[in-house]
Design a protein around this motif. Structure first.
Motif, PDB file in Angstrom:
ATOM      1  N   UNK A  27       0.752  -1.122  -0.025  1.00 35.67           N
ATOM      2  CA  UNK A  27       0.112  -0.039  -0.004  1.00 35.67           C
ATOM      3  C   UNK A  27       0.866   1.252   0.077  1.00 35.67           C
ATOM      4  N   UNK A  28       1.900   1.076   0.789  1.00 36.51           N
ATOM      5  CA  UNK A  28       2.866   2.343   0.792  1.00 36.51           C
ATOM      6  C   UNK A  28       3.263   2.805  -0.647  1.00 36.51           C
TER       7      UNK A  28
ATOM      8  N   UNK B 242      -1.997   7.565   8.312  1.00 42.37           N
ATOM      9  CA  UNK B 242      -0.448   7.261   8.382  1.00 42.37           C
ATOM     10  C   UNK B 242       0.337   8.395   8.104  1.00 42.37           C
ATOM     11  N   UNK B 243      -0.183   9.485   7.495  1.00 44.07           N
ATOM     12  CA  UNK B 243       0.446  10.896   7.176  1.00 44.07           C
ATOM     13  C   UNK B 243      -0.144  12.041   7.620  1.00 44.07           C
ATOM     14  N   UNK B 244      -0.821  11.892   8.771  1.00 40.59           N
ATOM     15  CA  UNK B 244      -1.336  13.415   9.351  1.00 40.59           C
ATOM     16  C   UNK B 244      -0.602  13.428  10.484  1.00 40.59           C
TER      17      UNK B 244
ATOM     18  N   UNK C 222      -5.967   2.732  17.182  1.00 41.88           N
ATOM     19  CA  UNK C 222      -4.537   2.043  17.463  1.00 41.88           C
ATOM     20  C   UNK C 222      -3.719   2.051  16.188  1.00 41.88           C
ATOM     21  N   UNK C 223      -4.552   2.372  15.070  1.00 41.46           N
ATOM     22  CA  UNK C 223      -3.655   2.447  13.879  1.00 41.46           C
ATOM     23  C   UNK C 223      -2.937   3.853  13.496  1.00 41.46           C
ATOM     24  N   UNK C 224      -3.353   4.678  14.356  1.00 41.95           N
ATOM     25  CA  UNK C 224      -2.694   5.998  14.209  1.00 41.95           C
ATOM     26  C   UNK C 224      -1.391   5.794  14.669  1.00 41.95           C
ATOM     27  N   UNK C 225      -0.126   6.137  13.880  1.00 41.90           N
ATOM     28  CA  UNK C 225       1.224   5.807  14.405  1.00 41.90           C
ATOM     29  C   UNK C 225       1.423   6.691  15.834  1.00 41.90           C
ATOM     30  N   UNK C 226       2.547   6.186  16.598  1.00 39.82           N
ATOM     31  CA  UNK C 226       2.721   6.778  17.768  1.00 39.82           C
ATOM     32  C   UNK C 226       3.341   7.922  17.338  1.00 39.82           C
TER      33      UNK C 226
END
Ligand code: SAH
Length: 276
Positions: A12-13, A47-49, A64-68
């Motif tokens: 996907x990336x 992933x990009x916000x 949970x899917x929001x990156x740290x």
């Protein structure tokens, strides 16, 4: 098996997703609850916000899917209450965007379906803040599917009405033509319907809807705690008062629920899978 899934996600990336520019707000629908019902664009946005401003109805499992390292800000409000804060939420989105951030406004279901996405994007447009809408699976369609209730079926209904159970003040919506609603479509899917259900049922019956029409209430649709109960229109108000079905809940009035005994596929065993 697990290996294949990992590789596909990694791919996907490399896909040509639209770029999330600084200073933009993406209004994203997270779907009814199950994380697996999010769109690829929603996942990409996460992933990009730089910041996620999320609603009360967004399942914590989705966050949970929001990156740290990405800020998460709660802007929750439950419908039915007077909502002076709506303005504040919109102003906050503008403030963050003007600071150059990539702002992900995450909402339950679909942002334009009883989700105030219209109001928020309107305020952004007026403020000159560029935005994108990422539609989501709405509870009144996808949530019902998890209860084995097709929103339309050629043998049951050629039309469906999406109705809200209350207006901005929390009362039964006043500027609704109950006569038309009662007779226009065999199936009515009601959001935020639990509180004023008795009053609305009475209005529908007075306008010609059969008193024995089935009413099905789907709570926490698509989540492991999903529950479904049934009654009839004339008893629906009392039923809700006595049994207090859990919220959020979608109310379906009409024979769409007749399919449920046959199509109720979301078994306790499947519910163990948190993704949906
Ligand atoms: N934009 C959302 C709706 C927001 S209004 C959407 O498109 O789904 C909030 C109402 O949505 C709740 O009162 C309830 O009626 C319904 N709702 C949202 N998520 C739900 C869920 N998982 N199960 C049942 N109803 C849900």
């Amino acid at each position: 098996m697990r290996q294949t899934q990992t590789n596909n996600f990694a791919k996907l990336d490399r896909e040509d997703f639209p770029q999330f520019h600084g200073g933009w707000v993406w209004l994203v629908g997270a779907g009814p609850g199950a994380p697996g019902l999010m769109s690829l664009l929603a996942y990409h946005a996460m992933q990009h916000c730089d910041i996620v401003v999320y609603d009360a109805l967004v399942n914590p499992d989705i966050l949970r899917w929001v990156p740290e390292g990405v800020d998460k800000e709660y802007a929750g409000k439950r419908g039915g209450k007077p909502s002076p804060e709506q303005k504040d939420i919109s102003l906050r989105l503008i403030e963050l965007a003007k600071a150059g951030k990539r702002v992900l406004r995450l909402k339950g279901g679909d942002p334009f379906m009883f989700g105030r996405g219209g109001e928020e994007s309107q305020t952004l447009a007026k403020a000159g803040v560029p935005f994108r809408i990422v539609p989501g699976i709405t509870a009144g369609v996808g949530g019902l599917a998890y209860a084995g209730i097709p929103a339309t079926h050629r043998d049951t209904n050629h039309a469906v009405i999406f109705l809200t159970g209350h207006d901005a003040t929390g009362k039964m919506p006043a500027n609704v033509n109950w006569q038309a609603i009662a007779t226009a479509a065999p199936v009515i899917v009601m959001y935020m319907g639990d509180k004023n259900l008795g009053e609305i049922a009475a209005a529908l019956i007075a306008a010609g809807r059969p008193a024995d029409h089935p009413v099905t209430i789907v709570s926490n649709a698509s989540l492991p705690i999903q529950s479904v109960v049934s009654t009839i229109l004339s008893q629906a108000g009392d039923y809700v008062k006595t049994h207090e079905p859990p919220t959020p809940a979608i109310v379906v009035i009409g024979h769409a629920s007749d399919w449920r005994p046959l199509l109720d596929w979301y078994s306790p065993e499947l519910m163990e899978n948190k993704l949906g």
